[in-house]
Write a protein that holds these residues in place. Structure first.
Motif, PDB file in Angstrom:
ATOM      1  N   UNK A 136       0.846  -1.189   0.000  1.00 34.16           N
ATOM      2  CA  UNK A 136       0.000   0.000   0.000  1.00 34.16           C
ATOM      3  C   UNK A 136       0.887   1.246   0.000  1.00 34.16           C
ATOM      4  N   UNK A 137       0.698   2.100  -1.022  1.00 36.42           N
ATOM      5  CA  UNK A 137       1.429   3.365  -1.077  1.00 36.42           C
ATOM      6  C   UNK A 137       0.805   4.373  -0.131  1.00 36.42           C
ATOM      7  N   UNK A 138      -0.505   4.620  -0.318  1.00 40.28           N
ATOM      8  CA  UNK A 138      -1.259   5.506   0.562  1.00 40.28           C
ATOM      9  C   UNK A 138      -2.746   5.268   0.338  1.00 40.28           C
ATOM     10  N   UNK A 139      -3.544   5.714   1.291  1.00 40.33           N
ATOM     11  CA  UNK A 139      -5.003   5.610   1.201  1.00 40.33           C
ATOM     12  C   UNK A 139      -5.558   6.988   1.498  1.00 40.33           C
ATOM     13  N   UNK A 140      -6.438   7.484   0.623  1.00 37.24           N
ATOM     14  CA  UNK A 140      -7.014   8.816   0.795  1.00 37.24           C
ATOM     15  C   UNK A 140      -8.527   8.741   0.770  1.00 37.24           C
ATOM     16  N   UNK A 141      -9.137   9.710   1.447  1.00 38.15           N
ATOM     17  CA  UNK A 141     -10.599   9.840   1.463  1.00 38.15           C
ATOM     18  C   UNK A 141     -10.964  11.103   0.723  1.00 38.15           C
TER      19      UNK A 141
END
Length: 141
Positions: A136-141
């Motif tokens: 996982x690189x990043x998770x955004x909302x």
């Protein structure tokens, strides 16, 4: 825990059970009032300088002249990055899962779990997905 003993010998009330109970209740009320925090002075709220100014009034132009109206729009909200510590705050929100080495992020309906080993989410089709957390690189909302 030890309790401080109190004698009603110096009190002037009658030596009945009800009178002693009333005396203790009054003494507790005085103790609570003495230990209560002092009221804090309330300062008036300051105006937020980031709020947009009101648009100027529109004058009516002469006949045959086109008018241009300005429309104020709200600034686009920047995506909020989710971490393994904060994913529960955004549990029911749609998110984008950016994977290392993959150009397009996955669209997740909701994040269902994030541990040291795995990230679990429900994808756009409603299927549960579980991917290694190391990818996982990043998770955004």
């Amino acid at each position: 825990m030890t309790k401080t003993r109190f004698s009603h010998a110096q009190c002037e009330h009658p030596s009945t059970k009800a009178a002693r109970a009333k005396c203790r209740k009054e003494m507790r009320g005085e103790a609570v009032a003495a230990s209560a925090p002092k009221p804090v002075a309330v300062t008036p709220a300051k105006k937020d300088p980031r709020k947009a100014a009101k648009p100027a009034s529109v004058e009516t132009p002469a006949e045959g002249v086109a008018t241009v109206e300005t429309i104020e729009t709200a600034p686009a909200a920047e995506p909020t990055e989710i971490t393994p510590d904060t994913w529960r705050d955004h549990k029911d929100a749609a998110a984008l899962v950016h994977i290392n080495g993959v150009a397009e992020p996955f669209a997740a309906q909701c994040i269902t779990g994030w541990s040291i080993k795995f990230l679990q989410f429900t994808d756009a089709e409603g299927k549960r997905q579980r991917i290694p957390a190391s990818t996982v690189g990043r998770v955004t909302v």
